[in-house]
Scaffold this motif. Structure first.
Motif, PDB file in Angstrom:
ATOM      1  N   MET A 166       7.665  -2.990 -46.043  1.00 16.88           N
ATOM      2  CA  MET A 166       6.208  -2.962 -45.923  1.00 16.88           C
ATOM      3  C   MET A 166       5.706  -4.079 -45.021  1.00 16.88           C
ATOM      4  SD  MET A 166       4.940  -1.626 -49.671  1.00 16.88           S
ATOM      5  CE  MET A 166       3.227  -1.795 -49.232  1.00 16.88           C
ATOM      6  N   ALA A 167       6.317  -5.255 -45.125  1.00 17.50           N
ATOM      7  CA  ALA A 167       5.903  -6.362 -44.254  1.00 17.50           C
ATOM      8  C   ALA A 167       6.159  -6.002 -42.790  1.00 17.50           C
ATOM      9  CB  ALA A 167       6.651  -7.646 -44.632  1.00 17.50           C
ATOM     10  N   MET A 168       7.299  -5.374 -42.525  1.00 15.76           N
ATOM     11  CA  MET A 168       7.611  -4.979 -41.144  1.00 15.76           C
ATOM     12  C   MET A 168       6.608  -3.927 -40.655  1.00 15.76           C
ATOM     13  SD  MET A 168      10.166  -6.775 -40.038  1.00 15.76           S
ATOM     14  CE  MET A 168      10.532  -5.865 -38.532  1.00 15.76           C
ATOM     15  N   LEU A 169       6.292  -2.959 -41.517  1.00 14.05           N
ATOM     16  CA  LEU A 169       5.336  -1.916 -41.131  1.00 14.05           C
ATOM     17  C   LEU A 169       3.971  -2.528 -40.822  1.00 14.05           C
ATOM     18  CD1 LEU A 169       6.272   0.852 -43.744  1.00 14.05           C
ATOM     19  CD2 LEU A 169       6.455   1.079 -41.249  1.00 14.05           C
ATOM     20  N   VAL A 170       3.538  -3.429 -41.678  1.00  8.69           N
ATOM     21  CA  VAL A 170       2.231  -4.070 -41.474  1.00  8.69           C
ATOM     22  C   VAL A 170       2.225  -4.833 -40.152  1.00  8.69           C
ATOM     23  CG1 VAL A 170       0.722  -5.920 -42.309  1.00  8.69           C
ATOM     24  CG2 VAL A 170       1.643  -4.229 -43.917  1.00  8.69           C
ATOM     25  N   ARG A 171       3.260  -5.614 -39.944  1.00  5.90           N
ATOM     26  CA  ARG A 171       3.294  -6.440 -38.735  1.00  5.90           C
ATOM     27  C   ARG A 171       3.323  -5.586 -37.473  1.00  5.90           C
ATOM     28  NH1 ARG A 171       6.286 -10.601 -41.927  1.00  5.90           N
ATOM     29  NH2 ARG A 171       5.007 -12.463 -41.715  1.00  5.90           N
ATOM     30  N   ASN A 172       4.168  -4.574 -37.479  1.00  4.68           N
ATOM     31  CA  ASN A 172       4.268  -3.770 -36.266  1.00  4.68           C
ATOM     32  C   ASN A 172       2.993  -2.962 -36.027  1.00  4.68           C
ATOM     33  OD1 ASN A 172       6.865  -4.331 -35.010  1.00  4.68           O
ATOM     34  ND2 ASN A 172       7.748  -3.574 -36.906  1.00  4.68           N
ATOM     35  N   TYR A 173       2.366  -2.495 -37.107  1.00  2.00           N
ATOM     36  CA  TYR A 173       1.120  -1.743 -36.948  1.00  2.00           C
ATOM     37  C   TYR A 173       0.033  -2.636 -36.360  1.00  2.00           C
ATOM     38  CZ  TYR A 173      -2.830   1.291 -38.094  1.00  2.00           C
ATOM     39  OH  TYR A 173      -3.943   2.081 -38.003  1.00  2.00           O
ATOM     40  N   LEU A 174      -0.171  -3.791 -36.966  1.00  7.75           N
ATOM     41  CA  LEU A 174      -1.254  -4.666 -36.510  1.00  7.75           C
ATOM     42  C   LEU A 174      -0.956  -5.225 -35.114  1.00  7.75           C
ATOM     43  CD1 LEU A 174      -2.179  -6.530 -39.821  1.00  7.75           C
ATOM     44  CD2 LEU A 174      -3.431  -4.683 -38.687  1.00  7.75           C
ATOM     45  N   SER A 175       0.302  -5.554 -34.864  1.00  6.72           N
ATOM     46  CA  SER A 175       0.664  -6.050 -33.539  1.00  6.72           C
ATOM     47  C   SER A 175       0.367  -4.977 -32.485  1.00  6.72           C
ATOM     48  CB  SER A 175       2.146  -6.430 -33.524  1.00  6.72           C
ATOM     49  OG  SER A 175       2.499  -7.065 -32.322  1.00  6.72           O
ATOM     50  N   GLY A 176       0.612  -3.739 -32.834  1.00  5.55           N
ATOM     51  CA  GLY A 176       0.306  -2.628 -31.934  1.00  5.55           C
ATOM     52  C   GLY A 176      -1.183  -2.441 -31.687  1.00  5.55           C
ATOM     53  N   LYS A 177      -1.991  -3.003 -32.560  1.00  7.63           N
ATOM     54  CA  LYS A 177      -3.450  -2.952 -32.386  1.00  7.63           C
ATOM     55  C   LYS A 177      -3.968  -4.271 -31.808  1.00  7.63           C
ATOM     56  CE  LYS A 177      -4.002   1.023 -34.732  1.00  7.63           C
ATOM     57  NZ  LYS A 177      -4.364   2.259 -34.016  1.00  7.63           N
ATOM     58  N   ASP A 178      -3.133  -5.003 -31.140  1.00  5.76           N
ATOM     59  CA  ASP A 178      -3.529  -6.257 -30.470  1.00  5.76           C
ATOM     60  C   ASP A 178      -3.833  -7.412 -31.416  1.00  5.76           C
ATOM     61  OD1 ASP A 178      -3.161  -5.751 -27.812  1.00  5.76           O
ATOM     62  OD2 ASP A 178      -5.125  -4.814 -27.560  1.00  5.76           O
ATOM     63  N   PHE A 179      -3.455  -7.290 -32.669  1.00  7.81           N
ATOM     64  CA  PHE A 179      -3.584  -8.442 -33.563  1.00  7.81           C
ATOM     65  C   PHE A 179      -2.444  -9.417 -33.252  1.00  7.81           C
ATOM     66  CE2 PHE A 179      -6.226  -5.501 -35.790  1.00  7.81           C
ATOM     67  CZ  PHE A 179      -7.090  -6.242 -36.575  1.00  7.81           C
ATOM     68  N   LEU A 180      -2.770 -10.695 -33.302  1.00  9.88           N
ATOM     69  CA  LEU A 180      -1.759 -11.733 -33.141  1.00  9.88           C
ATOM     70  C   LEU A 180      -1.516 -12.384 -34.490  1.00  9.88           C
ATOM     71  CD1 LEU A 180      -3.105 -13.570 -29.956  1.00  9.88           C
ATOM     72  CD2 LEU A 180      -1.210 -11.942 -30.064  1.00  9.88           C
ATOM     73  N   GLU A 181      -0.250 -12.533 -34.831  1.00 11.90           N
ATOM     74  CA  GLU A 181       0.033 -13.318 -36.042  1.00 11.90           C
ATOM     75  C   GLU A 181       0.041 -14.789 -35.655  1.00 11.90           C
ATOM     76  OE1 GLU A 181       2.437 -13.240 -40.158  1.00 11.90           O
ATOM     77  OE2 GLU A 181       3.525 -12.393 -38.484  1.00 11.90           O
ATOM     78  N   LEU A 239       9.708 -10.203 -32.035  1.00 13.28           N
ATOM     79  CA  LEU A 239      11.029  -9.865 -31.490  1.00 13.28           C
ATOM     80  C   LEU A 239      12.131 -10.273 -32.465  1.00 13.28           C
ATOM     81  CD1 LEU A 239      10.535 -10.956 -27.763  1.00 13.28           C
ATOM     82  CD2 LEU A 239      11.036  -8.622 -28.553  1.00 13.28           C
ATOM     83  N   VAL A 240      12.010 -11.454 -33.029  1.00 15.26           N
ATOM     84  CA  VAL A 240      13.015 -11.944 -33.977  1.00 15.26           C
ATOM     85  C   VAL A 240      13.071 -11.030 -35.193  1.00 15.26           C
ATOM     86  CG1 VAL A 240      13.540 -13.792 -35.611  1.00 15.26           C
ATOM     87  CG2 VAL A 240      12.915 -14.350 -33.257  1.00 15.26           C
ATOM     88  N   ARG A 241      11.896 -10.713 -35.723  1.00 16.78           N
ATOM     89  CA  ARG A 241      11.870  -9.903 -36.947  1.00 16.78           C
ATOM     90  C   ARG A 241      12.439  -8.512 -36.699  1.00 16.78           C
ATOM     91  NH1 ARG A 241       6.973 -13.014 -38.543  1.00 16.78           N
ATOM     92  NH2 ARG A 241       7.508 -13.861 -40.571  1.00 16.78           N
ATOM     93  N   ASN A 242      12.030  -7.908 -35.619  1.00 21.21           N
ATOM     94  CA  ASN A 242      12.505  -6.551 -35.375  1.00 21.21           C
ATOM     95  C   ASN A 242      14.000  -6.529 -35.059  1.00 21.21           C
ATOM     96  OD1 ASN A 242      10.250  -4.707 -35.773  1.00 21.21           O
ATOM     97  ND2 ASN A 242       9.264  -5.812 -34.114  1.00 21.21           N
ATOM     98  N   TYR A 243      14.468  -7.562 -34.361  1.00 22.68           N
ATOM     99  CA  TYR A 243      15.896  -7.624 -34.048  1.00 22.68           C
ATOM    100  C   TYR A 243      16.716  -7.762 -35.331  1.00 22.68           C
ATOM    101  CZ  TYR A 243      20.268  -9.040 -31.838  1.00 22.68           C
ATOM    102  OH  TYR A 243      21.580  -9.115 -31.440  1.00 22.68           O
ATOM    103  N   LEU A 244      16.345  -8.729 -36.144  1.00 14.59           N
ATOM    104  CA  LEU A 244      17.129  -8.992 -37.361  1.00 14.59           C
ATOM    105  C   LEU A 244      16.995  -7.841 -38.349  1.00 14.59           C
ATOM    106  CD1 LEU A 244      16.519 -12.827 -37.858  1.00 14.59           C
ATOM    107  CD2 LEU A 244      18.580 -11.682 -36.988  1.00 14.59           C
ATOM    108  N   SER A 245      15.794  -7.286 -38.452  1.00 14.71           N
ATOM    109  CA  SER A 245      15.607  -6.138 -39.346  1.00 14.71           C
ATOM    110  C   SER A 245      16.498  -4.981 -38.908  1.00 14.71           C
ATOM    111  CB  SER A 245      14.127  -5.739 -39.353  1.00 14.71           C
ATOM    112  OG  SER A 245      13.890  -4.749 -40.311  1.00 14.71           O
ATOM    113  N   GLY A 246      16.622  -4.811 -37.601  1.00 13.57           N
ATOM    114  CA  GLY A 246      17.489  -3.761 -37.062  1.00 13.57           C
ATOM    115  C   GLY A 246      18.959  -4.007 -37.361  1.00 13.57           C
TER     116      GLY A 246
END
Lengths: 587, 587
Positions: free
Chosen positions: A146-161, B149-156
């Motif tokens: 879920m954390a990965m889904l949230v991060r990738n979704y928001l990052s795809g909407k131009d949100f910066l963590e 990049l780190v998260r997606n790489y390691l998650s993969g």
């Protein structure tokens, strides 16, 4: 690598392959001629086979191993004689020709099974063994996903963590802070953040536009069940947006999670104002998996000589479909339920709409059959239904009826954890009166904007309770999973708000000065929302407790029974920090 | 939405479109008939055009706006008369027909430009304005991208991100902990984690196999330049792996980052043992963007009657190609450099290999031309080269020469920040002798495994300094960006290690008991690594300071000058926590 494969991946396709597996001994079965071991790792279970006839020495070795030993087994993938269709690897086993003990294990204090014999305390003390169990492991896997889904979704909407500080300034407004003495600045303290609220607003002033962070937050509260002193939020903020934009953005996120995790797709989430939610469900976080909405009865219930009704501010009830057959005992139990101190009602009135069209009620003395029919019509009740009615002060009674409604939902199986009913509750009151301190508090927080059409009411103290905020909660199955608001970006309005909350100029500046200063340098209109991530995970995982979704949770005393924290520290540490523990607190 | 587009996306393709933009006034130019405003947001800059002839009222309004005002402008995308090829939106401008001031701004205390006129302190105090500047904004964007990049790489790669507690138990071993008084457990304290070391090892015991976390860590150290009391790690741990597997895995991650962020591809990273690194570069984090390796000269340098050499444990030097023309002044400056207290050498010997084949040195008195030729041959020097030589105790001299080598690298432009030279340093010593306390400390941490072939040396105290660990660092351009080790998974060996470090059984158990207990229940072989994420970002961003890559950093006194933290807290808070501030610390 110590292994060529995991214990979850080998099938008949791998037949004949030489493999090396590592894992823990889940169980072993000694069948005389053969010994079988279930070898477990994070990915599954694979059966190891040892043959007394062909390799007695190795088989003897295998027989001596205890539960949870860490093993490395080399062997050949062969087809099983008796297949197990319940696990993906159930058609094969490993004919072992080399077995290494990587580590021994004491006998674990509880069984490492889906249903363990270990109680909660024991499992928490040995949490590292508890996590070996499938249900806990799956919860942590879900959380990661879920954390990965949230991060990738928001990052795809131009949100910066963007990471905000953990060592911040203490702000007495709101819940109690955890504080951290500063050794380099004796007599001074940092606080741990209850949320990154001020920093995310500063990031909007900084032009960062779309911010999010999955972030640890801290609250030093007396712990109620299932509260943790440290918890995780999905914290978000956006600039140049109206409420509609925020709701759509995070509804999009929630839908994405439902789609990816649960395979569920939703139309637009319903929206309900806070006032309507209170009126219809007696709660600002209504469970709308089922109806049973409140029906207000003042006009049909009053004036029939039943003093309790006649003197009540509000008479209100729910209609339980098909429950007219409830026994005396069941009705008494419901009465007991509403009279419990946690609910606090004085009593319960019922009206049964019998299948023959007659009525039977606890107020037959006061209400004729026709009068009961009039009440039933107001409910839209049909023969076979049971009407349950409470009366008293309006808000209190609504909250009592809310508890009863949820209880009836449970009894009738209307609260299926596999069904999800999300909604938005909007237009929260801006201010909340506190009887104890005799002043208004911000219902959300002091940075929440009143609705533009209600802003003028700030000038009229008698109307403060009526001011609505641009504040919203996202609620799923009766659980508040997130909430937020449009923020005040105008310094004048913010000052007015601080005054409303009883801050002097000095006090406000002392606490929020840097934010107020920032607002004089071009703060954009902005708004935000935060999800309770622990709660969101538990909801998606179909469990009630957030502790099941936290790797190393604390108990209700804020204690980690595994590591024994908190604990006394050395006098040397105290001296360096220039603090003393008060004599009365010493043990 | 307050806007239809951002300020970074409109081009000639959008010509004729009606758009609404929001942003900050970067600068305005009043050209009499026309007024132009550069409107800035996170995504770029778009020029707004106001025409005095066609819309004098709006143009007048535009002229009155100050820097950093927050504006909403509606208008038509038109082609510019004079195009700006430096920005993506440089071919268009907006012919504005509606202008709304969303918020005013005081004049900012420094210019919001790539090169600001604001000093470090001022920019930190108004960090929310500093972040509006492109360089800082880009750093935070880079940080976000690298984290993704780190998260997606390691998650993969089947790593799970698992959150570990922030409120943990204080462990005096290692650096100083920040502590948090527990109100619910008076007299007791939590500590903030210096790293999730013990928890990630417990997760391995728990069978989680591949763990990572991008996680905040805390160290209450006297801050050296560019150290932060809170910093971020990419924390990783794996089970059932050998050192080779760990190096390959995280080399893969580093290569992935280089490829994605910098467009650079690498072959296998070089590996060098700690002993070789010290011998060849005088550092456990050598910058191998350039050669200039150490050359040991004892056999050719001693015995020529030069007492300093003759009495030194080590004579060692570097050869600076083509520097024989260095002037007296330059050589004196180098001598001054090595004599600075931070370097600490007694002096510097040089030998110039002149282009005519003769030698000129500071030891001409002691060394004949032939003897200097012998030294030059040892260096592999050619005419035109400059040899720089230090002597003294071996380790000290190496570290001094390391500083000189880096200085020469800088002077010769061999340390280009756009060139990246990663490598692994392996086989670190397990233990480090501390003169002050007269005992051994773990060089990495007490859970690091000695190399199997060196384990027997633990039984011979005289050999403890020789024991090598299965510990490794990843170094890029002379910066240690990550490090880790194979962990001890055997309780017996762990006990031996604690004894070596001077722990009694009781003390070890008091501090690490729960970890030691956990190891009796089937701990798998495991290993890990952590990257310093702030440092990694600054390296990829081509900057020296990690503060530039932290949204809200603290200064060298651990103070956040923007929010004014740390700060005194109220007596009420202290009372609740049952602690006192010592009188001498009160202000």
């Amino acid at each position: 690598m110590y292994r060529t494969n995991t214990c979850g991946e080998l099938t008949l396709k791998n037949k004949g392959q030489e493999v090396t597996l590592c894992g823990w001994l889940q169980r072993s079965r000694d069948l005389g001629g053969m010994t079988f071991i279930d070898l477990r790792d994070r990915y599954g279970i694979t059966q190891l086979a040892f043959n007394m006839e062909t390799n007695p020495e190795l088989c003897e070795k295998a027989r001596k191993l205890g539960r949870e030993y860490v093993l490395q087994a080399k062997g050949t993938v062969i087809e099983r004689a008796s297949k197990n269709s319940k696990i993906p690897t159930g058609e094969i086993e490993i004919e072992v020709h080399e077995l290494n003990i990587l580590n021994k294990s004491k006998n674990p204090p509880f069984t490492i099974e889906d249903k363990s014999d270990g109680g909660d305390d024991l499992r928490m003390r040995y949490r590292y063994l508890d996590i070996r169990r499938n249900p806990v492991r799956r919860n942590l896997e879900l959380r990661h996903r879920m954390a990965m889904l949230v991060r990738n979704y928001l990052s795809g909407k131009d949100f910066l963590e963007i990471e905000t500080p953990m060592l911040i300034k203490s702000t007495p407004e709101g819940a109690r802070d955890f504080v951290v003495p500063s050794r380099m600045n004796p007599g001074e303290f940092y606080a741990l953040p209850q949320s990154p609220q001020q920093y995310k607003q500063l990031l909007m002033v900084a032009g960062m536009d779309r911010y999010f962070q999955i972030v640890r937050c801290f609250r030093d509260e007396d712990l109620r069940a299932d509260r943790q002193p440290e918890f995780t939020q999905i914290d978000c903020e956006m600039s140049f947006v109206h409420q509609e934009d925020v709701l759509n953005m995070f509804e999009g996120l929630a839908k994405h999670l439902f789609h990816e995790v649960k395979g569920l797709d939703f139309d637009k989430f319903p929206r309900i104002t806070w006032h309507d939610a209170m009126r219809r469900y007696g709660s600002d976080k209504p469970d709308i998996r089922f109806g049973m909405e409140f029906v207000e009865l003042n006009d049909v219930a009053k004036g029939n000589g039943f003093a309790l009704f006649d003197n009540a501010e509000l008479v209100v009830g729910i209609c339980a479909k098909g429950c007219a057959e409830y026994t005396r005992k069941q009705l008494d139990a419901l009465t007991d339920f509403v009279k419990r101190p946690q609910v606090g009602a004085g009593g319960l009135v019922y009206i049964k709409y019998n299948s023959d069209g007659t009525f039977k009620s606890s107020i037959d003395k006061f209400f004729s059959q026709e009068q009961q029919k009039a009440v039933a019509d107001r409910f839209g009740a049909e023969p076979g239904d049971l009407m349950l009615i409470l009366c008293g002060p309006a808000m209190k009674t609504r909250m009592q009826l809310c508890a009863l409604r949820l209880e009836m939902g449970d009894q009738l199986g209307l609260r299926n954890p596999d069904v999800y009913a999300p909604l938005w509750v909007i237009d929260f009151p801006l201010l909340e009166w506190d009887e104890e301190t005799q002043r208004y508090y911000a219902m959300h927080h002091p940075f929440t904007s009143p609705k533009p059409e209600d802003q003028s009411l700030l000038d009229d103290e008698s109307r403060w309770g009526d001011i609505r905020a641009d504040a919203y909660d996202i609620v799923i199955n009766g659980v508040e999973v997130g909430g937020g608001s449009i923020r005040i970006h105008d310094r004048e309005l913010q000052n007015k708000m601080f005054h409303t909350l009883g801050f002097t100029d000095e006090k406000a500046y002392e606490q929020f000065g840097f934010l107020m200063d920032a607002f004089t340098y071009g703060a954009p209109p902005h708004a935000g929302l935060a999800f309770g991530f622990d709660r969101l995970c538990s909801l998606f995982g179909g469990a009630d407790s957030i502790r099941d979704f936290i790797a190393f949770p604390k108990n209700n005393s804020g204690r980690d029974v595994m590591s024994g924290s908190p604990a006394p520290i050395s006098q040397e540490q105290l001296d360096e920090l220039m603090i003393d523990v008060k004599q009365t607190a010493k043990q």
